[in-house]
Design a protein around this motif. Structure first.
Motif, short mmCIF file in Angstrom:
data_model
loop_
_atom_site.label_atom_id
_atom_site.label_comp_id
_atom_site.label_asym_id
_atom_site.label_seq_id
_atom_site.Cartn_x
_atom_site.Cartn_y
_atom_site.Cartn_z
N GLN A 149 0.73 2.62 -16.83
CA GLN A 149 0.38 2.90 -18.23
C GLN A 149 1.56 3.53 -18.97
O GLN A 149 1.67 3.41 -20.19
CB GLN A 149 -0.84 3.83 -18.31
N GLY A 150 2.46 4.17 -18.24
CA GLY A 150 3.68 4.77 -18.83
C GLY A 150 4.82 3.78 -18.94
O GLY A 150 5.96 4.17 -19.18
N GLY A 151 4.52 2.51 -18.77
CA GLY A 151 5.54 1.46 -18.94
C GLY A 151 6.28 1.09 -17.68
O GLY A 151 7.29 0.38 -17.73
N MET A 152 5.77 1.51 -16.55
CA MET A 152 6.43 1.17 -15.28
C MET A 152 5.81 -0.13 -14.76
O MET A 152 5.07 -0.16 -13.78
CB MET A 152 6.27 2.31 -14.26
N LYS A 153 6.14 -1.21 -15.49
CA LYS A 153 5.66 -2.54 -15.17
C LYS A 153 6.58 -3.53 -15.83
O LYS A 153 7.18 -3.25 -16.88
CB LYS A 153 4.21 -2.75 -15.61
N ILE A 188 4.05 -3.93 -10.94
CA ILE A 188 3.66 -2.63 -11.49
C ILE A 188 3.95 -1.55 -10.46
O ILE A 188 4.13 -1.83 -9.28
CB ILE A 188 2.15 -2.59 -11.86
N CYS A 189 3.96 -0.29 -10.94
CA CYS A 189 3.93 0.86 -10.04
C CYS A 189 2.46 1.23 -9.92
O CYS A 189 1.75 1.34 -10.92
CB CYS A 189 4.73 2.03 -10.58
N ASN A 190 2.01 1.43 -8.69
CA ASN A 190 0.60 1.67 -8.42
C ASN A 190 0.20 3.14 -8.49
O ASN A 190 -0.97 3.46 -8.35
CB ASN A 190 0.28 1.09 -7.03
N TYR A 191 1.15 4.04 -8.70
CA TYR A 191 0.80 5.47 -8.78
C TYR A 191 0.06 5.71 -10.09
O TYR A 191 0.38 5.12 -11.13
CB TYR A 191 2.06 6.33 -8.71
N TYR A 246 -1.47 -6.95 -14.06
CA TYR A 246 -0.42 -6.46 -14.97
C TYR A 246 -1.06 -5.89 -16.24
O TYR A 246 -0.73 -4.78 -16.66
CB TYR A 246 0.54 -7.60 -15.32
N ASN A 247 -1.97 -6.65 -16.83
CA ASN A 247 -2.60 -6.22 -18.08
C ASN A 247 -3.48 -4.98 -17.91
O ASN A 247 -3.53 -4.13 -18.79
CB ASN A 247 -3.41 -7.36 -18.69
N SER A 248 -4.16 -4.89 -16.77
CA SER A 248 -5.07 -3.77 -16.55
C SER A 248 -4.42 -2.60 -15.82
O SER A 248 -5.04 -1.53 -15.69
CB SER A 248 -6.28 -4.24 -15.73
N CYS A 249 -3.20 -2.81 -15.33
CA CYS A 249 -2.51 -1.80 -14.51
C CYS A 249 -3.30 -1.47 -13.25
O CYS A 249 -3.34 -0.32 -12.81
CB CYS A 249 -2.21 -0.54 -15.32
N LYS A 250 -3.93 -2.49 -12.67
CA LYS A 250 -4.67 -2.31 -11.43
C LYS A 250 -4.27 -3.41 -10.45
O LYS A 250 -4.36 -4.60 -10.78
CB LYS A 250 -6.18 -2.37 -11.67
N ALA A 251 -3.87 -3.01 -9.25
CA ALA A 251 -3.53 -4.00 -8.23
C ALA A 251 -4.78 -4.66 -7.70
O ALA A 251 -5.77 -3.99 -7.42
CB ALA A 251 -2.77 -3.32 -7.09
N HIS A 291 7.05 6.71 -6.32
CA HIS A 291 6.83 5.39 -6.92
C HIS A 291 6.64 4.35 -5.82
O HIS A 291 6.95 4.59 -4.66
CB HIS A 291 8.02 4.95 -7.78
N ASP A 292 6.17 3.17 -6.23
CA ASP A 292 6.13 2.00 -5.38
C ASP A 292 6.26 0.77 -6.27
O ASP A 292 6.42 0.90 -7.49
CB ASP A 292 4.85 1.95 -4.53
N VAL A 293 6.22 -0.40 -5.68
CA VAL A 293 6.26 -1.66 -6.43
C VAL A 293 5.13 -2.52 -5.88
O VAL A 293 5.01 -2.68 -4.67
CB VAL A 293 7.60 -2.41 -6.24
N VAL A 294 4.34 -3.07 -6.79
CA VAL A 294 3.25 -3.94 -6.37
C VAL A 294 3.37 -5.26 -7.14
O VAL A 294 3.44 -5.26 -8.38
CB VAL A 294 1.87 -3.30 -6.64
N ALA A 295 3.39 -6.36 -6.40
CA ALA A 295 3.37 -7.69 -7.02
C ALA A 295 1.90 -7.99 -7.36
O ALA A 295 1.05 -7.96 -6.47
CB ALA A 295 3.93 -8.73 -6.06
#
Length: 124
Positions: A114-118, A106-109, A77-82, A67-71
């Motif tokens: 999309q699995g709710g890791m945001k 979000i998690c960038n992996y 956030y909405n698109s799940c893309k950093a 995992h990671d964390v991306v601000a």
């Protein structure tokens, strides 16, 4: 007449001290994202019911090999893309101080966001 002046100064000093104590700045708080489960899947609802203030710290505990964390911004956030240039954290014990307003992470992996890791956090 001098005594009256001293009395007024003392009263003003006491009043000032009482006002300063009353308006003492609130301490910032530290929140562990996801509680004891940490930063993992299905944490998107974790902020609900919590009150956040600018200056509070979010602690993200996770396995950095998966995992990671991306601000990100709202679009990320909405698109799940950093977005390009987004700050990526990967220590497994990241601490992020909240800014006033909306904060998105979000998690960038692949598939994790999309699995709710945001999470979306609003700080007053």
């Amino acid at each position: 007449m001098m005594t009256q002046g001293r009395c007024s100064a003392t009263a003003a000093t006491v009043l000032l001290c009482l006002l300063l104590l009353h308006f003492e700045p609130a301490q910032s708080a530290t929140f562990t994202v996801g509680g004891s489960d940490g930063w993992t899947f299905n944490v998107a609802d974790w902020p609900k019911g919590k009150r956040f203030r600018a200056g509070d710290t979010l602690v993200f505990n996770y396995d950095p090999s998966i995992h990671d964390v991306v601000a990100v911004n709202r679009a990320g956030y909405n698109s799940c893309k950093a977005q390009k240039g987004a700050k990526v954290l990967s220590s497994g014990k990241d601490q992020i101080k909240l800014g006033k307003g909306q904060n998105f992470f979000i998690c960038n992996y692949i598939g994790h966001c999309q699995g709710g890791m945001k999470i979306a956090v609003v700080a007053a």
